[in-house]
Design an enzyme around this catalytic site. Structure first.
Site, mmCIF file in Angstrom:
data_model
loop_
_atom_site.group_PDB
_atom_site.id
_atom_site.type_symbol
_atom_site.label_atom_id
_atom_site.label_comp_id
_atom_site.label_asym_id
_atom_site.label_seq_id
_atom_site.Cartn_x
_atom_site.Cartn_y
_atom_site.Cartn_z
ATOM 1 C CD GLU A 5 -7.428 2.274 -8.691
ATOM 2 O OE1 GLU A 5 -8.266 2.541 -7.816
ATOM 3 O OE2 GLU A 5 -6.351 1.684 -8.439
ATOM 4 C CB CYS A 65 -0.936 0.001 1.198
ATOM 5 S SG CYS A 65 -2.005 1.458 1.265
ATOM 6 C CG HIS A 90 -29.553 22.760 -2.786
ATOM 7 N ND1 HIS A 90 -29.656 21.903 -3.867
ATOM 8 C CD2 HIS A 90 -29.826 24.009 -3.258
ATOM 9 C CE1 HIS A 90 -29.980 22.596 -4.932
ATOM 10 N NE2 HIS A 90 -30.090 23.881 -4.596
ATOM 11 C CE LYS A 129 -4.298 2.816 -6.528
ATOM 12 N NZ LYS A 129 -5.011 1.543 -6.322
ATOM 13 C CB CYS A 139 -3.045 2.784 -1.182
ATOM 14 S SG CYS A 139 -3.353 1.071 -0.751
ATOM 15 C CE1 TYR A 177 -7.181 -1.897 -6.503
ATOM 16 C CE2 TYR A 177 -8.166 -4.081 -6.703
ATOM 17 C CZ TYR A 177 -7.263 -3.221 -6.108
ATOM 18 O OH TYR A 177 -6.429 -3.682 -5.120
ATOM 19 C CD GLU A 206 -28.979 18.654 -3.187
ATOM 20 O OE1 GLU A 206 -29.945 18.927 -2.441
ATOM 21 O OE2 GLU A 206 -28.445 19.478 -3.933
#
Length: 450
Positions: A180, A42, A439, A50, A47, A176, A444
């Site tokens: 990525e 990682c 908002h 990357k 992680c 993934y 939302e």
């Protein structure tokens, strides 16, 4: 019998370090061995570097979009070597932090490959140590499939040190990691082709999410060749030639080819498991129970080398649960339900809970209600771009419980992290409906879908 340590950890990745420090907090005498840099996949090859490259790849779009808000055009170019150096300097900084954390926890660090001599003894080079309990946290490594010329292909680890900057890149695999990196390299200016064995990327994710991401990647200029088989890789004077088979045979010439998403295997070879009773499956994954116990009473395993879920936060939680149970007197197990995850593609995606297909398989189609919202976020109106955000809730009509939440769009990971708390707690659709939205925001939409 007296041992050198109460706990010895093999592997100083995220899971191993978290376990060592937590056990030390409870007063355990702890040692840990690592042959590479501290932090594991990682921090050193996954992680962290990357995600830093994901950030770097976003700037060209930001420069362009700013003109819709009145900013003058930005003339900027990427210094690839400088970017790579900065990313790797940050990794080095984090390695030092991990060393200080272990030192402060009084965990003794051994540099080198650890190997079992027996159930309670480990050797690191010429040094042998004994421990009452041993945790295996050796992680995994990318798989190199049996393809002629595969030695000419890079693995995902190599993408953090490539020099010079590649202009034409072929990525093999639709997981993934490959998706990525396809987006990263595309954002940094490369011509990218992604070759996948199926019709869509990200097998196992929700179908709507897969479709939305793949269409977005193609819209951003990535070429995806699906239902393809790699026949051969050949080194040439101008790069590498990749021979493919789809409905016909074709050749692609690129500066580099990477096995970025053809799977990973556990680093369980050559650690002396044959000198123990630890059991592995056909892929080498260590078999553990819900308490991370192996077939040997005193040997445990956590993280990517086990037959559980391969995610860094999961490895950390598994290790801490083990330490809490064994050394802290707080018996607990890792829960694998409703674990959120993200894919840092462009567009970004995140998900928690069941996919639509999984929910239908578990509860039946008559019980499942699906809520969807697809729209252009306000940010892109002045920028003049047709970027879309997709949000999706999977609801059990009988209980009104939200079984899954999925999103494709800007800040998906940040938004789903909060939604994941509600899903984990068993929130109902009525709870979402009763929540006042912020908002104007994309988030939302999760509390206004009808």
């Amino acid at each position: 019998m007296t041992y050198d340590f109460d706990l010895f950890v093999i592997g100083a990745g995220s899971g191993g370090i978290a376990t060592a420090r937590r056990a030390a907090e409870y007063g355990a005498r702890v040692g840990i061995a690592e042959f590479d840099r501290l932090g594991g996949t990682c921090v050193t090859r996954g992680c962290v570097p990357k995600k830093l490259m994901v950030y770097a790849a976003r700037f060209p779009s930001i420069f362009e979009e700013s003109q819709g808000y009145g900013w003058s055009p930005v003339q900027s170019s990427l210094n690839w070597e400088d970017m790579i150096n900065r990313v790797n300097n940050e990794v080095t900084r984090l390695n030092g932090i991990y060393q200080r954390m272990l030192d402060n926890s009084k965990v003794q660090v051994y540099q080198g490959r650890a190997k079992f001599v027996d159930n309670h003894t480990v050797e690191i080079g010429d040094t042998k140590v004994t421990a009452d309990k041993i945790l295996i946290a050796v992680g995994g490594t990318p798989i190199r499939p049996d393809i002629p010329g595969i030695e000419h292909a890079l693995i995902s680890d190599d993408l953090f040190t490539m020099s010079p900057q590649p202009q034409r890149v072929v990525l093999l695999g639709g997981g993934y990691i490959g998706s990525e990196f396809a987006c990263i390299l595309n954002g940094l200016g490369a011509e990218v082709i992604q070759v996948i064995r199926h019709d869509k990327i990200l097998r196992g994710f929700d179908e709507d999410l897969r479709t939305e991401i793949q269409e977005g990647m193609i819209r951003h200029g990535i070429k995806i060749i699906n239902n393809a088989e790699i026949l051969e890789i050949t080194k040439t004077d101008s790069g590498v030639n990749i021979k493919l088979k789809t409905d016909k045979e074709e050749n692609i010439l690129a500066d580099a080819i990477s096995l970025a998403a053809l799977g990973r295997k556990p680093n369980t070879d050559n650690i002396g498991l044959e000198n123990t009773g630890v059991k592995v499956d056909e892929t080498g994954m260590i078999l553990v129970d819900s308490y991370s116990r192996t077939a040997e009473d005193n040997i445990y395993a956590a993280g990517d080398c086990t037959n559980k879920l391969q995610l860094t936060p999961v490895a950390i939680n598994e290790g801490r649960a083990f330490a809490d149970t064994v050394f802290g007197g707080k018996s607990r197990v890792m829960s694998y339900e409703n674990i959120p995850t993200a894919v840092f593609t462009n567009p970004e995606a995140a998900t928690v809970g069941l996919t639509e297909a999984e929910a239908i398989e578990k509860y039946g189609s008559d019980r499942i209600q699906v809520y969807r919202s697809r729209f252009r976020p306000m940010y892109y109106t002045l920028a003049g771009k047709e970027e879309k955000t997709l949000m999706k809730l999977i609801v059990d009509q009988e209980s009104d419980r939200v079984l899954g939440a999925h999103m494709v769009g800007d800040y998906a990971a940040e938004i789903i992290q909060g939604v994941a708390i509600a899903v984990k707690m068993g929130a109902k659709k009525a709870d979402f409906d009763a929540t006042v939205g912020i908002h104007p925001s994309s988030a939302e939409e999760f509390v206004t879908m009808r």
